[in-house]
Design an enzyme around this catalytic site. Structure first.
Site, PDB file in Angstrom:
ATOM      1  N   GLU A 233      40.436  40.471  46.201  1.00 15.28           N
ATOM      2  CA  GLU A 233      41.008  41.739  45.733  1.00 15.28           C
ATOM      3  C   GLU A 233      39.930  42.678  45.202  1.00 15.28           C
ATOM      4  OE1 GLU A 233      44.682  39.347  43.552  1.00 15.28           O
ATOM      5  OE2 GLU A 233      43.410  40.681  42.417  1.00 15.28           O
TER       6      GLU A 233
ATOM      7  N   CYS B  90      43.724  40.462  37.111  1.00 18.16           N
ATOM      8  CA  CYS B  90      42.817  39.685  37.964  1.00 18.16           C
ATOM      9  C   CYS B  90      43.541  38.587  38.721  1.00 18.16           C
ATOM     10  CB  CYS B  90      41.767  38.980  37.118  1.00 18.16           C
ATOM     11  SG  CYS B  90      40.879  40.070  36.086  1.00 18.16           S
TER      12      CYS B  90
ATOM     13  N   LEU C  20      35.419  37.870  25.025  1.00 17.24           N
ATOM     14  CA  LEU C  20      35.405  37.038  23.818  1.00 17.24           C
ATOM     15  C   LEU C  20      36.796  36.441  23.588  1.00 17.24           C
ATOM     16  CD1 LEU C  20      33.517  36.138  21.533  1.00 17.24           C
ATOM     17  CD2 LEU C  20      34.308  38.121  20.215  1.00 17.24           C
TER      18      LEU C  20
ATOM     19  N   GLU D 159      33.277  34.503  38.210  1.00 17.75           N
ATOM     20  CA  GLU D 159      32.374  34.651  37.067  1.00 17.75           C
ATOM     21  C   GLU D 159      31.022  35.136  37.608  1.00 17.75           C
ATOM     22  OE1 GLU D 159      32.112  34.802  33.782  1.00 17.75           O
ATOM     23  OE2 GLU D 159      29.957  34.896  34.118  1.00 17.75           O
TER      24      GLU D 159
HETATM   25  N1  SAH Z   1      34.698  36.024  34.645  1.00 19.68           N
HETATM   26  C1  SAH Z   1      34.408  37.318  34.092  1.00 19.68           C
HETATM   27  C2  SAH Z   1      34.925  38.479  34.885  1.00 19.68           C
HETATM   28  C3  SAH Z   1      36.304  38.390  35.475  1.00 19.68           C
HETATM   29  S1  SAH Z   1      37.679  38.486  34.363  1.00 19.68           S
HETATM   30  C4  SAH Z   1      34.888  37.377  32.653  1.00 19.68           C
HETATM   31  O1  SAH Z   1      35.484  36.424  32.185  1.00 19.68           O
HETATM   32  O2  SAH Z   1      34.611  38.363  31.978  1.00 19.68           O
HETATM   33  C5  SAH Z   1      37.692  40.143  33.793  1.00 19.68           C
HETATM   34  C6  SAH Z   1      38.421  40.354  32.482  1.00 19.68           C
HETATM   35  O3  SAH Z   1      39.856  40.332  32.667  1.00 19.68           O
HETATM   36  C7  SAH Z   1      38.125  39.271  31.472  1.00 19.68           C
HETATM   37  O4  SAH Z   1      37.920  39.849  30.217  1.00 19.68           O
HETATM   38  C8  SAH Z   1      39.394  38.458  31.530  1.00 19.68           C
HETATM   39  O5  SAH Z   1      39.512  37.659  30.407  1.00 19.68           O
HETATM   40  C9  SAH Z   1      40.436  39.527  31.682  1.00 19.68           C
HETATM   41  N2  SAH Z   1      41.759  39.057  32.126  1.00 19.68           N
HETATM   42  C10 SAH Z   1      42.062  37.993  32.885  1.00 19.68           C
HETATM   43  N3  SAH Z   1      43.394  37.881  33.072  1.00 19.68           N
HETATM   44  C11 SAH Z   1      43.956  38.920  32.402  1.00 19.68           C
HETATM   45  C12 SAH Z   1      45.301  39.352  32.216  1.00 19.68           C
HETATM   46  N4  SAH Z   1      46.315  38.699  32.751  1.00 19.68           N
HETATM   47  N5  SAH Z   1      45.505  40.462  31.459  1.00 19.68           N
HETATM   48  C13 SAH Z   1      44.468  41.150  30.932  1.00 19.68           C
HETATM   49  N6  SAH Z   1      43.179  40.789  31.094  1.00 19.68           N
HETATM   50  C14 SAH Z   1      42.917  39.690  31.815  1.00 19.68           C
END
Ligand code: SAH
Length: 348
Positions: A90, A334, A216, A161
């Site tokens: 995506e 995501c 975080l 990641e």
């Molecule tokens: N692995 C990386 C990048 C991908 S996730 C990371 O962890 O930063 C990108 C962001 O979307 C992260 O902050 C993740 O925690 C957040 N995220 C994942 N699922 C989500 C959801 N259902 N609602 C809001 N944010 C979400």
């Protein structure tokens, strides 16, 4: 076959020279790919037949196949792409006052296992190549070329990641950042990591102007262990040490991403602990409403409590924003669209 989009500008020069072509040929190719955005070598009219033939025989070219495009009420565009090996990924385009921002995927699936995230519903199958990340940007750019819009910002926040696919991600960013191509400014590019400390240290040494965001989501190890298994390998102390190293050699501002999950990480005490974690940094906290994922039991903190969380942070002098929700009518969290698509395929 290797993709032409796998080459950064510098690598394209090397490739041309190594094959007895000229350095300026790299400029021509780069410009055709990213300025004029042609997807057929025969359209590169100022390049010799000989070089065109060589490129055709050795490097694939073209946009990604779009399996689905969903457009939300707020005009967020969510693309589901098919890669050459049949995998689906995506990418999302969001329109803001300050420009058009694409969210790019870095891996097919994800192994980080965050308990709230839809991406991890499908385990990592492989890393994306640099070219496949470049193609996401290019395919979306070509789509919006029709309405004279330009992608001005990138967030590396799609499935995967980025620091688990380090070299390809940096190569991708260097390609789309280059002045002779798409020229997307480094300060307009943000990489988001769940906190792989070694990756953060390595990234510090790049001394680039790209922004770094840390997912975080919890102010202490107890809660973070529960929702982000990666915290067991890199607990908050290790993460903070790596961030101190990063800020000591790279004077860029950080951001902390913090999803508000009702009853999990949204108490007053969480705010106070979060304030302590921000003390040593020039940091911006992004509070993010949770996009509900059916398979997971979490619920977003309600708006009033989210505002209270935000106010308490502000009163303690932490700079923060409460991010508006975009595209939640089109599975824009995501991995949501992809996991639905893959499931339907299995159920067919
Ligand atoms: N692995 C990386 C990048 C991908 S996730 C990371 O962890 O930063 C990108 C962001 O979307 C992260 O902050 C993740 O925690 C957040 N995220 C994942 N699922 C989500 C959801 N259902 N609602 C809001 N944010 C979400």
């Amino acid at each position: 076959m290797k993709s032409i989009y796998d080459f950064s500008y510098d690598q394209l020069i090397e490739m041309c020279l190594a094959n007895d072509f000229k350095k300026y040929n790299a400029n021509q190719i780069f410009s055709w790919l990213y300025r004029k955005r042609v997807t057929d070598y025969d359209k590169m009219t100022d390049i010799s037949k000989n070089l065109r033939q060589f490129l055709k025989e050795n490097y694939s070219i073209g946009t990604l196949e779009t399996l689905q495009l969903q457009i939300s009420k707020d005009s967020t565009r969510k693309y589901l792409f098919r890669l050459a090996d049949g995998s689906s990924i995506e990418a999302v385009l969001m329109h803001y006052d300050y420009g058009n921002c694409i969210c790019v995927t870095t891996q097919v699936g994800c192994n980080m296992g965050c308990t709230f995230c839809a991406s991890g519903l499908l385990k990592k199958q492989r890393d994306l190549t640099s070219g496949e990340m470049v193609q996401q940007v290019l395919t979306v750019q070509k789509d919006i070329d029709q309405s004279d819009k330009r992608i001005s910002h990138i967030v590396v926040m799609g499935t995967g990641e980025p620091f688990d696919n380090y070299d390809n991600v940096i190569n991708f960013l260097n390609t789309v950042n280059h002045d002779l191509g798409l020229g997307i400014g480094a300060r307009h590019i943000t990489i988001s990591t769940c906190g792989l400390a070694e990756g953060i240290r390595r990234f510090a040494q790049e001394k680039t102007q790209y922004n770094l965001a840390i997912s975080l989501h919890a102010p202490n190890n107890e809660i973070r262990n529960q929702i982000m298994p990666i915290n067991k390998a890199y607990p908050i102390e290790k993460l903070m040490e790596a961030l101190k190293y990063y800020t000591s050699i790279n004077n860029r501002r950080l951001s902390f991403e913090y999803i508000l999950l009702q009853g999990v990480n949204d108490t007053d005490s969480c705010v106070d602990q979060l304030v302590e974690l921000t003390r040593d940094f020039d940091v911006y906290v992004n509070l993010i409403p949770y996009n509900r994922v059916d398979e997971k039991g979490y619920v977003s903190t309600d708006y009033k409590s989210a505002m209270a969380f935000y106010d308490r942070l502000m009163r303690k002098n932490v700079r923060c924003t409460l991010r508006q929700k975009m595209g939640d009518d089109i599975d824009a969290a995501c991995g949501q669209l992809r996991s639905k698509y893959e499931r339907e395929k299995i159920n067919e």
